[in-house]
Design a protein around this motif. Sequence first.
Motif, PDB file in Angstrom:
ATOM      1  N   VAL A 147       0.826  -1.209   0.000  1.00  0.00           N
ATOM      2  CA  VAL A 147       0.000   0.000   0.000  1.00  0.00           C
ATOM      3  C   VAL A 147       0.856   1.253   0.000  1.00  0.00           C
ATOM      4  O   VAL A 147       0.597   2.194  -0.752  1.00  0.00           O
ATOM      5  N   ASP A 148       1.876   1.299   0.831  1.00  0.00           N
ATOM      6  CA  ASP A 148       2.720   2.498   0.899  1.00  0.00           C
ATOM      7  C   ASP A 148       3.367   2.799  -0.450  1.00  0.00           C
ATOM      8  O   ASP A 148       3.429   3.954  -0.864  1.00  0.00           O
ATOM      9  N   GLU A 149       3.818   1.774  -1.135  1.00  0.00           N
ATOM     10  CA  GLU A 149       4.437   1.968  -2.436  1.00  0.00           C
ATOM     11  C   GLU A 149       3.415   2.491  -3.448  1.00  0.00           C
ATOM     12  O   GLU A 149       3.706   3.391  -4.242  1.00  0.00           O
ATOM     13  N   ALA A 150       2.199   1.940  -3.427  1.00  0.00           N
ATOM     14  CA  ALA A 150       1.152   2.403  -4.341  1.00  0.00           C
ATOM     15  C   ALA A 150       0.781   3.857  -4.050  1.00  0.00           C
ATOM     16  O   ALA A 150       0.629   4.665  -4.972  1.00  0.00           O
ATOM     17  N   MET A 151       0.660   4.204  -2.777  1.00  0.00           N
ATOM     18  CA  MET A 151       0.310   5.580  -2.419  1.00  0.00           C
ATOM     19  C   MET A 151       1.428   6.549  -2.799  1.00  0.00           C
ATOM     20  O   MET A 151       1.164   7.675  -3.220  1.00  0.00           O
ATOM     21  N   ALA A 152       2.666   6.097  -2.700  1.00  0.00           N
ATOM     22  CA  ALA A 152       3.798   6.950  -3.087  1.00  0.00           C
ATOM     23  C   ALA A 152       3.742   7.261  -4.584  1.00  0.00           C
ATOM     24  O   ALA A 152       4.038   8.386  -5.008  1.00  0.00           O
ATOM     25  N   VAL A 153       3.363   6.292  -5.392  1.00  0.00           N
ATOM     26  CA  VAL A 153       3.240   6.510  -6.840  1.00  0.00           C
ATOM     27  C   VAL A 153       2.149   7.541  -7.113  1.00  0.00           C
ATOM     28  O   VAL A 153       2.332   8.480  -7.900  1.00  0.00           O
ATOM     29  N   VAL A 154       1.004   7.387  -6.462  1.00  0.00           N
ATOM     30  CA  VAL A 154      -0.093   8.340  -6.657  1.00  0.00           C
ATOM     31  C   VAL A 154       0.334   9.728  -6.197  1.00  0.00           C
ATOM     32  O   VAL A 154       0.042  10.725  -6.869  1.00  0.00           O
ATOM     33  N   GLU A 155       1.040   9.809  -5.086  1.00  0.00           N
ATOM     34  CA  GLU A 155       1.516  11.106  -4.577  1.00  0.00           C
ATOM     35  C   GLU A 155       2.404  11.807  -5.601  1.00  0.00           C
ATOM     36  O   GLU A 155       2.321  13.024  -5.774  1.00  0.00           O
ATOM     37  N   ARG A 156       3.240  11.038  -6.295  1.00  0.00           N
ATOM     38  CA  ARG A 156       4.126  11.631  -7.307  1.00  0.00           C
ATOM     39  C   ARG A 156       3.330  12.170  -8.500  1.00  0.00           C
ATOM     40  O   ARG A 156       3.815  13.034  -9.233  1.00  0.00           O
ATOM     41  N   LEU A 157       2.116  11.682  -8.709  1.00  0.00           N
ATOM     42  CA  LEU A 157       1.280  12.165  -9.807  1.00  0.00           C
ATOM     43  C   LEU A 157       0.623  13.505  -9.489  1.00  0.00           C
ATOM     44  O   LEU A 157       0.179  14.210 -10.396  1.00  0.00           O
ATOM     45  N   LEU A 158       0.569  13.850  -8.211  1.00  0.00           N
ATOM     46  CA  LEU A 158      -0.068  15.118  -7.808  1.00  0.00           C
ATOM     47  C   LEU A 158       0.846  16.275  -8.167  1.00  0.00           C
ATOM     48  O   LEU A 158       2.078  16.166  -8.149  1.00  0.00           O
ATOM     49  N   PRO A 159       0.265  17.449  -8.459  1.00  0.00           N
ATOM     50  CA  PRO A 159       1.087  18.631  -8.710  1.00  0.00           C
ATOM     51  C   PRO A 159       1.881  19.001  -7.453  1.00  0.00           C
ATOM     52  O   PRO A 159       1.451  18.709  -6.336  1.00  0.00           O
ATOM     53  N   GLU A 160       3.010  19.601  -7.672  1.00  0.00           N
ATOM     54  CA  GLU A 160       3.839  20.044  -6.530  1.00  0.00           C
ATOM     55  C   GLU A 160       3.058  21.046  -5.683  1.00  0.00           C
ATOM     56  O   GLU A 160       2.289  21.836  -6.211  1.00  0.00           O
ATOM     57  N   GLU A 161       3.284  20.988  -4.370  1.00  0.00           N
ATOM     58  CA  GLU A 161       2.632  21.932  -3.464  1.00  0.00           C
ATOM     59  C   GLU A 161       3.226  23.325  -3.677  1.00  0.00           C
ATOM     60  O   GLU A 161       4.423  23.477  -3.907  1.00  0.00           O
ATOM     61  N   GLU A 162       2.343  24.321  -3.620  1.00  0.00           N
ATOM     62  CA  GLU A 162       2.809  25.693  -3.768  1.00  0.00           C
ATOM     63  C   GLU A 162       3.436  26.161  -2.479  1.00  0.00           C
ATOM     64  O   GLU A 162       2.972  25.821  -1.387  1.00  0.00           O
ATOM     65  N   ALA A 163       4.482  26.954  -2.588  1.00  0.00           N
ATOM     66  CA  ALA A 163       5.209  27.426  -1.396  1.00  0.00           C
ATOM     67  C   ALA A 163       4.454  28.541  -0.709  1.00  0.00           C
ATOM     68  O   ALA A 163       3.666  29.221  -1.197  1.00  0.00           O
TER      69      ALA A 163
END
Length: 178
Positions: free
Chosen positions: A162-178
């Motif tokens: 699960v952690d590996e799958a969630m990490a992949v999905v997280e990488r698909l999200l746009p970068e957080e704005e500063a």
Amino acid sequence: METGIALLSEQGWSGLTARALAERAGANPGLIHYHFGGLPGLHAEIYRRAVELLVSPLIEELLGAGDERAALATIRGLLPYTTGDEPSSRLAVELISGAVRDPALGVVLRDELRQARMQVADRLSLLHPGWSPAQAIGTATLIVAAIDGLILHHLVDGELAVDEAMAVVERLLPEEEA
């Protein structure tokens, strides 16, 4: 309803009879038939309540997340608990098999899943005001289907990555704005 859900998780659909329910609940079987219109009505009401017990808390937690990253963290944290005990796991399996076997139960599950997808789509529309309704609904469909798939796979394989799958999905999200 509680007694019916307990019977369903313990004995499956074949053990969920009006007689068994009445016996365990200390009620008259005739009253069960009167209030639910027979065994199909009883099954539908127990099914509806069981789906609410399993799906609603997860959707509420998901909708309460502040953004997509928080929603992923919520899913990651909740997944072990959705399949963590035998009665819940058995109940989930019985709900799926009931929906496949009985068209009336399939309609109940379909309606609950549609409602969940619409709630997620509404939340996405608030987070992304520029999205079209089709984009929000399509994304919500993928999210709900992915959660269902993760739960199903986790039921079969408790060591799911699960952690590996969630990490992949997280990488698909746009970068957080500063």
